[in-house]
Design a protein around this motif. Structure first.
Motif, mmCIF file in Angstrom:
data_model
loop_
_atom_site.group_PDB
_atom_site.id
_atom_site.type_symbol
_atom_site.label_atom_id
_atom_site.label_comp_id
_atom_site.label_asym_id
_atom_site.label_seq_id
_atom_site.Cartn_x
_atom_site.Cartn_y
_atom_site.Cartn_z
ATOM 1 N N THR A 108 74.501 26.011 32.879
ATOM 2 C CA THR A 108 73.245 25.692 32.201
ATOM 3 C C THR A 108 72.335 26.908 32.144
ATOM 4 O O THR A 108 72.466 27.850 32.918
ATOM 5 C CB THR A 108 72.496 24.554 32.927
ATOM 6 O OG1 THR A 108 72.312 24.927 34.290
ATOM 7 C CG2 THR A 108 73.274 23.248 32.847
ATOM 8 N N THR A 109 71.406 26.848 31.198
ATOM 9 C CA THR A 109 70.364 27.874 31.099
ATOM 10 C C THR A 109 69.019 27.198 31.295
ATOM 11 O O THR A 109 68.750 26.146 30.694
ATOM 12 C CB THR A 109 70.403 28.562 29.725
ATOM 13 O OG1 THR A 109 71.668 29.223 29.574
ATOM 14 C CG2 THR A 109 69.293 29.600 29.603
ATOM 15 N N SER A 140 72.622 22.701 28.736
ATOM 16 C CA SER A 140 73.896 23.419 28.817
ATOM 17 C C SER A 140 73.792 24.730 28.064
ATOM 18 O O SER A 140 73.146 24.811 27.002
ATOM 19 C CB SER A 140 75.017 22.560 28.219
ATOM 20 O OG SER A 140 76.184 23.338 28.011
ATOM 21 N N ASN A 141 74.445 25.778 28.591
ATOM 22 C CA ASN A 141 74.398 27.057 27.876
ATOM 23 C C ASN A 141 75.399 27.096 26.728
ATOM 24 O O ASN A 141 75.433 28.052 25.960
ATOM 25 C CB ASN A 141 74.625 28.236 28.833
ATOM 26 C CG ASN A 141 75.960 28.174 29.551
ATOM 27 O OD1 ASN A 141 76.958 27.691 29.012
ATOM 28 N ND2 ASN A 141 75.983 28.684 30.776
ATOM 29 N N LYS A 142 76.222 26.053 26.616
ATOM 30 C CA LYS A 142 77.164 25.909 25.496
ATOM 31 C C LYS A 142 78.034 27.145 25.295
ATOM 32 O O LYS A 142 78.490 27.438 24.197
ATOM 33 C CB LYS A 142 76.401 25.596 24.203
ATOM 34 C CG LYS A 142 75.586 24.314 24.282
ATOM 35 C CD LYS A 142 74.796 24.057 23.023
ATOM 36 C CE LYS A 142 73.973 22.775 23.169
ATOM 37 N NZ LYS A 142 73.142 22.516 21.964
ATOM 38 N N SER A 153 72.193 33.194 22.749
ATOM 39 C CA SER A 153 71.576 32.431 21.652
ATOM 40 C C SER A 153 70.549 31.439 22.168
ATOM 41 O O SER A 153 69.491 31.240 21.545
ATOM 42 C CB SER A 153 72.651 31.683 20.856
ATOM 43 O OG SER A 153 73.505 32.580 20.210
ATOM 44 N N ILE A 154 70.843 30.820 23.314
ATOM 45 C CA ILE A 154 69.914 29.850 23.901
ATOM 46 C C ILE A 154 68.602 30.534 24.271
ATOM 47 O O ILE A 154 67.515 30.056 23.931
ATOM 48 C CB ILE A 154 70.535 29.202 25.158
ATOM 49 C CG1 ILE A 154 71.778 28.387 24.796
ATOM 50 C CG2 ILE A 154 69.507 28.345 25.891
ATOM 51 C CD1 ILE A 154 71.509 27.108 24.072
ATOM 52 N N VAL A 155 68.690 31.666 24.967
ATOM 53 C CA VAL A 155 67.479 32.362 25.402
ATOM 54 C C VAL A 155 66.682 32.865 24.197
ATOM 55 O O VAL A 155 65.451 32.763 24.161
ATOM 56 C CB VAL A 155 67.827 33.523 26.359
ATOM 57 C CG1 VAL A 155 66.592 34.360 26.671
ATOM 58 C CG2 VAL A 155 68.435 32.978 27.646
ATOM 59 N N LYS A 156 67.365 33.395 23.194
ATOM 60 C CA LYS A 156 66.668 33.865 22.001
ATOM 61 C C LYS A 156 65.875 32.730 21.352
ATOM 62 O O LYS A 156 64.687 32.883 21.022
ATOM 63 C CB LYS A 156 67.671 34.431 20.993
ATOM 64 C CG LYS A 156 67.010 34.876 19.676
ATOM 65 C CD LYS A 156 68.033 35.306 18.636
ATOM 66 C CE LYS A 156 67.348 35.637 17.310
ATOM 67 N NZ LYS A 156 68.319 35.977 16.251
ATOM 68 N N LYS A 157 66.525 31.592 21.185
ATOM 69 C CA LYS A 157 65.866 30.452 20.543
ATOM 70 C C LYS A 157 64.667 29.984 21.352
ATOM 71 O O LYS A 157 63.593 29.688 20.789
ATOM 72 C CB LYS A 157 66.869 29.312 20.388
ATOM 73 C CG LYS A 157 66.293 28.068 19.718
ATOM 74 C CD LYS A 157 67.336 26.968 19.620
ATOM 75 C CE LYS A 157 66.725 25.700 19.010
ATOM 76 N NZ LYS A 157 67.702 24.590 18.981
#
Length: 979
Positions: A327-328, A346-348, A353-357
């Motif tokens: 997870t993130t 979930s970091n998928k 990409s998760i952190v950028k979004k």
């Protein structure tokens, strides 16, 4: 007409086949049962009502979960291997072997004069359940996983023994930007490796091979990996029609007319079994009433951050990021620690990409009214995220979680953090971390443990956890690892356990695994008085309740338990007091790009599988490297006795001081040769043999010999020996020498001087399981070097008999060999003293690495030595300091030379303020079940930290890096406390 019905109830699916009296298949069904095994079987038969109404039928049940249904219904049962073999003999009579993969079962059936079957035990490592877990990890469906695998460019070495081990390899690759296409194919290759290495057990797979089972029916990428690995052509790789239902088909073929009944009667028997329940081992409910639960929830709601209104707040803020294993998490805090923004998901498989979004969301929401003054990142993906987004601080997870826990309980003296794959336990003394315990590669006490079962039963984890809160009779599933627990869950299903009872039982099992397998607590007092629990797993009230019940006291669970790593990172950023942050601002984020590609480094013999991450502006971050060479940095020059010893031993090849006139003699470089090679090299070259050493260990060398490995549970160093022997045969060496050595040298520090059974007798196993050794002269005599006179006599007779060498010549060579061995050992002691002096002259900390002699093999330790020295630590091995102190009685029977060295080294470390000890342990090592507790007792009794690193064929050092950084952080905390 008499119809034949075969029902195969497996661990994850139910298959039903109906044959008419001509043998034609008139009905088939294949569906997942989500633990509702009896209901699903009855449902499938009802769907065949239009064919079977008012007809006479004979029915047979088979499958790993079918026995309980058969017993409850009175319907005949046949063992699944027999059922499968019946179908194969009927439809493909010239079959030589069958490979069948099911949900949790894997089988190889050899056909010939007699039927021989090999099946996985309790481990579901190379099965459909394993593939399901890996697809979940990548956040894709099984079909998408298959499609990804067909586009791969490279294969990563991934541990295949079970899903837990594999995750330890896969997750860091994901977090460091590895391509999912390559990981998908690597997952399938891991299944192939597990099947071949784990089930062939020395028997060769040859001829026409039939592939059966759902995974091999539906997954083209998996088929491709099997075909390429086994080097099969279209004629010898058979994927038959209805391969997913072959056991059910075979069950139908084994029906007998005397069992015939009407379809309606048979269906009634099956449906009556649905409600049958006879649970034998149950526990007290977690909560007996809603009132009891409400009081529990209210108590835990008190530990919460200060309130802040994010819609009106204006001012400074600090960002914390936890790029975890699965997870993130992000937390943006105000000056008072109140949370302005948080994210947990979930970091998928794509944390960048998760952190950028989420950064874009933060900038869009808060605009110019909030200024981010500092940022910090922790977790597995720390380095990637730090480099990608310009985060100010990177800190090890243990320190981030400690900082967060201290915020909620200033007197905290024990922290238990349970994440997706990690259990971290910290004892706190005097405001500093005093002891750190982490789980090894096993995640049986972690969130992924219960998540795996929730998804297998068709629930999301939150709903699944709530199911068990009020169940009156939770099933006692014990404290076992994930794959072993599958067997317990299946047994509970056979006994009619509800999903609610299983949910409660699994939540309690997580607690037991954490308390008794990781913490190894004898009582609650071993933990502490002020206990803070955190991690996403503790958001599960069933787990939290189970923990409090197990230890008999209340604990503190912050309301942000799942965000504690990110929250601690944010607090650390705030405490740093920086005036500004290097974090990418909104404009820079708009230009942000990220791409990754896999490469294999050719800079040295490690051939690391690396991922090159490229960001906008040409910025790059390289991950997966074991050394600093691909980064363009200077390699660490700190003293490293593991490397010193390895280089010395690898040089022992050739003619030495002899002339090689007696020919070549091959020596496999592993196990006891890491201890005795200086002796044997001198001995044989003095006898004028040319010593041919097998090559450096590698993954490819292991694969070369994996088909001849008869045990999947033996340690990795032993498994490698098969590849070493194969390579010596490939080199054309006609004589191979590998002696059985029950005893090692007697160093006077133990009750006896045995070698462990694997080291002592593995040559016997190789002789019995490697066909190629019958074509060479394989010498595996029993020798004991610990008694010089006895060896001189025995060797004189042996080499006179086998090589016509005069006994006087052998005696002379033996005396020279004893001298060479002593010189080698003395050189190690001298080199150790030199390294210690260097450390003290330059103010460096010293790490004593204690393990087996063969742990210096880079393929076995995966570069742990270089990782240690990269932190500026001086590395000394246990045999460089174990001689300093004399013999001391131990609480355990001290009869192994290697272990006695470790005990003595640990005793010495407790007397040295600038030293800490790390123990290397191989998975599968039985004797280390004793040494680990004894070493912990010695070190902690002397005020030192105990750090253990388990090593196997897992080659990613992400978890090891966390452990080392935690050790360093704890050392620094202690130094500050004592200053």
């Amino acid at each position: 007409m008499n119809f034949k019905i075969g029902i195969d109830i497996g661990s994850t699916t139910v298959k039903t086949v109906v044959l008419n009296d001509k043998g034609d298949m008139v009905f088939r069904a294949y569906e997942r049962h989500f633990s509702k095994v009896r209901e699903k079987a009855a449902e499938q038969l009802r769907s065949a009502l239009h064919i079977l109404a008012d007809q006479r039928v004979t029915t047979v049940i088979t499958g790993s979960a079918g026995l309980g249904v058969a017993k409850a219904s009175g319907i005949r049962f046949v063992q699944e291997v027999y059922a499968t073999a019946s179908a194969v003999r009927e439809y493909i009579p010239d079959t030589d072997a069958v490979i069948e993969l099911g949900g949790e079962d894997a089988k190889i059936i050899f056909f010939g004069r007699s039927l021989e079957e090999r099946m996985n035990g309790s481990c579901a490592g190379g099965t459909g359940a394993f593939i399901d877990q890996m697809a979940t990890l990548l956040n894709v469906s099984i079909q998408e996983l298959d499609e990804l695998s067909l586009k791969h460019e490279k294969i990563y070495p991934i541990a295949s023994r079970c899903g837990v081990f594999a995750k330890s390899d896969i997750q860091p690759i994901l977090n460091q930007g590895g391509r999912r296409e390559d990981i998908a194919a690597s997952i399938f290759q891991a299944v192939v490796d597990q099947t071949v290495a784990g089930l062939t057990q020395g028997r060769e797979l040859a001829g026409k091979i039939v592939f059966l089972g759902g995974p091999l029916t539906f997954l083209l990428g998996l088929r491709q990996r099997f075909i390429e690995t086994l080097e099969l052509d279209g004629e010898h790789a058979v994927f038959p029609e209805n391969a997913d239902c072959f056991a059910a088909l075979g069950a139908a073929l084994t029906t007998e007319d005397k069992d015939a009944t009407t379809f309606e009667e048979m269906l009634r028997l099956l449906e009556s079994a649905v409600d049958a329940s006879h649970l034998t081992d149950v526990m007290e409910p977690l909560f007996r009433s809603q009132e009891e639960y409400d009081e529990f929830a209210a108590r835990h709601a008190k530990a919460t951050p200060d309130t802040i209104d994010p819609e009106t707040y204006a001012g400074d803020a600090w960002l914390g990021i936890d790029a975890g294993s699965t997870t993130t998490k992000l937390v943006l805090i105000a000056e008072n620690g109140g949370i302005l923004y948080s994210y947990y998901a979930s970091n998928k498989g794509d944390p960048v990409s998760i952190v950028k979004k989420e950064l874009q969301n933060i900038y869009a929401r808060f605009g110019g009214r909030v200024a981010i003054r500092g940022s910090a990142v922790t977790g597995y993906g720390e380095d990637l995220i730090k480099n990608a987004f310009g985060v100010d601080i990177g800190l090890v997870e243990t320190m981030a979680h400690f900082r967060a826990a201290r915020h909620f309980d200033g007197g905290v003296d024990f922290i238990l953090d349970i994440g997706g794959q990690d259990v971290k336990c910290f004892k706190i003394h005097g405001g500093a971390i005093d002891s750190i315990m982490l789980n090894e590669a096993c995640s049986s006490g972690c969130g992924s443990f219960i998540e795996t079962f929730a998804k297998a039963l068709g629930y999301n984890i939150a709903d699944f956890a709530r199911l068990g809160l009020f169940d009156p009779k939770p099933v006692n599933l014990g404290s076992r690892c994930t794959v072993f627990m599958n067997s317990s869950v299946k047994q509970a299903q056979k006994e009619g356990a509800s999903v609610e009872a299983i949910s409660a039982g699994l939540s309690i099992s997580i607690v037991k695994n954490a308390v008794y397998k990781v913490i190894r607590a004898a009582s609650a007092d071993d933990l502490g008085q002020n206990i803070v629990v955190q991690g996403g797993t503790f958001l599960n009230d069933a787990v939290l309740r189970g923990f409090e019940r197990e230890i008999g006291r209340n604990v503190t669970r912050p309301t942000i338990a799942g965000l504690m790593g990110a929250y601690g990172a944010a607090l650390t950023a705030r405490d740093a007091g920086a005036a500004s942050s290097t974090l990418l601002d909104s404009a820079a984020l708009g230009l942000f790009t990220h791409s990754s590609k896999p490469v294999t480094c050719q800079g040295c013999t490690n051939h690391c599988s690396m991922t090159v991450n490229t960001f906008d502006g040409g910025r790059r971050y390289i991950s997966g490297n074991r050394c600093s060479k691909p980064l363009g940095l200077q390699k660490s020059t700190e003293p490293n006795l593991m490397k010193y010893k390895y280089d010395r031993l690898r040089a022992m090849s050739g003619k030495g001081e002899g002339d090689g006139s007696r020919g070549k003699i091959g020596i496999p470089f592993g196990l006891n040769m890491y201890e005795n090679l200086p002796f044997w090299f001198e001995f044989f070259t003095r006898l004028n043999f040319e010593v041919v050493l097998s090559p450096e260990s590698s993954r490819s060398l292991y694969i070369k010999g994996q088909r001849t490995i008869p045990s999947d549970t033996v340690c990795y160093p032993a498994k490698l020996m098969h590849g070493h022997i194969e390579h010596l045969c490939d080199m054309g060496v006609e004589t191979i020498f590998y002696p059985c050595m029950p005893y090692n040298f007697d160093e006077g520090r133990s009750d006896n001087n045995y070698n462990c059974p694997v080291v002592a007798y593995y040559p016997e196993l190789l002789a019995a399981n490697m066909p190629r050794l019958k074509n060479v002269r394989f010498l595996n005599p029993y020798f004991g070097l610990h008694k010089k006179k006895g060896f001189i006599t025995r060797s004189g007779e042996y080499f006179a008999e086998n090589f016509n060498i005069p006994k006087s010549e052998t005696k002379k060579a033996a005396l020279a060999a004893y001298g060479a061995y002593d010189t080698y050992k003395n050189d190690i002691i001298a080199e150790g003293a030199k390294a210690i002096k260097y450390a003290r002259d330059t103010g460096k900390r010293i790490i004593v690495v204690a393990g087996r002699p063969y742990h210096i093999d880079p393929e076995i330790n995966h570069g742990i030595d270089e990782l240690i020295t990269s932190f500026g630590l001086v590395l000394v091995t246990e045999d460089a300091v174990s001689h300093i102190l004399g013999k001391e009685s131990r609480r355990v029977l001290n009869q192994w030379t290697y272990q006695a060295r470790m005990y003595n080294a640990a005793r010495y470390v407790t007397t040295q303020p600038d030293m800490q000890l790390i123990q290397l342990v191989s998975f599968g090592c039985g004797t280390d079940a004793i040494t680990t507790d004894e070493l912990r007792s010695i070190l902690e009794g002397g005020g030192k930290l105990y750090t253990q690193i388990k090593i196997d064929d897992i080659n990613n050092l992400g978890a090891v890096r966390i452990r080392l950084r935690s050790l360093i952080a704890a050392m620094e905390s202690r130094e500050k406390e004592s200053a």
